[in-house]
Design a protein around this motif. Structure first.
Motif, PDB file in Angstrom:
ATOM      1  N   SER A   1     -10.191  -4.151  -6.468  1.00 13.90           N
ATOM      2  CA  SER A   1     -10.673  -2.770  -6.451  1.00 13.90           C
ATOM      3  C   SER A   1     -12.196  -2.735  -6.606  1.00 13.90           C
ATOM      4  O   SER A   1     -12.910  -2.177  -5.771  1.00 13.90           O
TER       5      SER A   1
ATOM      6  N   ASP B   1     -10.612   4.849  -1.633  1.00 13.07           N
ATOM      7  CA  ASP B   1      -9.604   4.572  -0.594  1.00 13.07           C
ATOM      8  C   ASP B   1      -8.583   5.708  -0.515  1.00 13.07           C
ATOM      9  O   ASP B   1      -8.152   6.226  -1.553  1.00 13.07           O
ATOM     10  N   GLU B   2      -8.165   6.053   0.688  1.00 14.99           N
ATOM     11  CA  GLU B   2      -7.192   7.161   0.800  1.00 14.99           C
ATOM     12  C   GLU B   2      -5.769   6.716   0.515  1.00 14.99           C
ATOM     13  O   GLU B   2      -4.870   7.556   0.383  1.00 14.99           O
TER      14      GLU B   2
ATOM     15  N   ASP C   1     -16.917  -5.423   6.615  1.00 12.69           N
ATOM     16  CA  ASP C   1     -16.400  -4.090   6.275  1.00 12.69           C
ATOM     17  C   ASP C   1     -17.423  -3.018   6.669  1.00 12.69           C
ATOM     18  O   ASP C   1     -18.569  -3.068   6.221  1.00 12.69           O
TER      19      ASP C   1
ATOM     20  N   SER D   1      -6.879  -1.168  -4.941  1.00 10.05           N
ATOM     21  CA  SER D   1      -7.761  -0.505  -3.967  1.00 10.05           C
ATOM     22  C   SER D   1      -8.902   0.180  -4.715  1.00 10.05           C
ATOM     23  O   SER D   1      -8.757   0.533  -5.886  1.00 10.05           O
TER      24      SER D   1
ATOM     25  N   ARG E   1       0.850  -1.191   0.000  1.00 15.97           N
ATOM     26  CA  ARG E   1       0.000   0.000   0.000  1.00 15.97           C
ATOM     27  C   ARG E   1       0.884   1.239   0.000  1.00 15.97           C
ATOM     28  O   ARG E   1       1.934   1.267   0.652  1.00 15.97           O
TER      29      ARG E   1
ATOM     30  N   ARG F   1     -14.631  -3.781  -3.861  1.00 18.67           N
ATOM     31  CA  ARG F   1     -14.763  -2.887  -2.713  1.00 18.67           C
ATOM     32  C   ARG F   1     -15.464  -1.589  -3.102  1.00 18.67           C
ATOM     33  O   ARG F   1     -15.471  -0.632  -2.332  1.00 18.67           O
TER      34      ARG F   1
END
Ligand SMILES: Cc1cc2nc3c(=O)[nH]c(=O)nc-3n(C[C@H](O)[C@H](O)[C@H](O)COP(=O)(O)OP(=O)(O)OC[C@H]3O[C@@H](n4cnc5c(N)ncnc54)[C@H](O)[C@@H]3O)c2cc1C
Length: 276
Positions: free
Chosen positions: A144, A81-82, A183, A77, A36, A147
């Motif tokens: 990706s 997502d940050e 989640d 991701s 990440r 999510r």
């Protein structure tokens, strides 16, 4: 072997142009790892797209100059997502991955801010059911998309088929899918819409075989209680070797499905997981 080094550093600023900071690294096998990175605020992408990422290459023998060594990578991701997540192969003697596999928390990885790709929800017409079909690291774009809340808003049913040679190679996807149920952001949306269909081709596992064989002989449909592929109800996204992509394309076209693209959405889309 799952070995994890989790975020421990303060947020640091990268030195190289377009570089991002490594936040965590997880090794799954001798051939697979994920990592990440920090995400530039300006980087917007659609879940399922890929970017060019890499490291500085060795200095040129004559000039001493270093050039970036870049390769295409699916962003694993989701778009909200940050951080940015990637799932990578380790190719022995691979120009990039022989080095990339050694990154540590706090290192820098170059991320060129030009996301592109065909594995995006907008490249498909609305329907009831989505099939994601991946081999090996080809699961990355689906990590990706699985999510992304948009997926569950658009489809009643999502079937994630992932085929690898060995059981350990399924772990990244299996862990991710297991984590979706609880989640806090999308757990409720996922509900029982997502069905996971892992298979192995070499090591013994509960379900063995190539996904193309299991689709053609009706095993996948029988195992999950699915009707035959139908252009009215079914959409597919495929990410694997050239061989897999060609075979699934044939299966789709035989069932009357048409290949889509960003400019002409249709019923299935295909992307190479690597060039080889
Ligand atoms: C659109 C696109 C998206 C990609 N996304 C990813 C990704 O998310 N994760 C990832 O690991 N790689 C991905 N790749 C492959 C990636 O670009 C590199 O090839 C890979 O990182 C190896 O780089 P290298 O310089 O070490 O070796 P390279 O010289 O690039 O590759 C050497 C050989 O290794 C094999 N190989 C390369 N990548 C893979 C792979 N992923 N799986 C199996 N065999 C492979 C091929 O036979 C290739 O000829 C993608 C490629 C494309 C075209």
């Amino acid at each position: 072997m799952t070995e994890q080094s989790v975020v421990t550093t303060e947020k640091a600023k990268p030195v190289l142009p377009d570089a991002q900071i490594v936040k965590s690294v997880t090794h799954y096998t001798d051939h697979l790892f994920s990592f990440r990175l920090s995400r530039p605020q300006s980087l917007r992408f659609r879940s399922g797209e890929f970017v060019m990422i890499g490291l500085m290459g060795d200095p040129d023998e004559k000039t001493g100059k270093q050039r970036p060594l870049l390769r295409a990578y699916s962003i694993a991701s989701p778009s909200w997502d940050e951080e940015l997540e990637f799932y990578s192969i380790k190719v022995q003697d691979g120009p990039l991955t022989s080095k990339l596999q050694n990154i540590k928390v706090g290192d820098e990885v170059i991320v060129r801010p030009k996301p592109v790709g065909t594995l995006v929800l907008d490249a498909l017409l609305p329907a009831k059911r989505m099939y994601f079909i991946a081999t090996g690291t080809g699961i990355a774009p689906f990590a990706s998309l699985m999510r992304d809340p948009d997926l569950y808003e658009r489809y009643d049913e999502v079937i994630m088929c992932h085929t690898c040679r060995e059981v350990a190679e399924l772990k990244y996807g299996a862990d991710l899918i297991a984590s979706l149920a609880t989640d806090p952001l999308i757990g409720e949306m996922v509900g029982d819409k997502l069905k996971y269909y892992p298979t192995t081709t070499r090591e013994e596992s509960p379900k063995m075989g190539r996904i193309t064989t299991l689709m053609k002989d009706g095993t996948l449909a029988a195992d999950l209680g699915l009707p035959p592929l139908n252009p009215e109800t079914d959409r597919l996204m495929v990410c694997g070797s050239m061989g897999l992509n060609t075979d699934i394309k044939e299966i789709c076209e035989a069932a009357g499905l048409t290949e889509g693209s960003n400019s002409a959405p249709a019923e299935f889309v295909v992307e190479k997981a690597f060039v080889g």
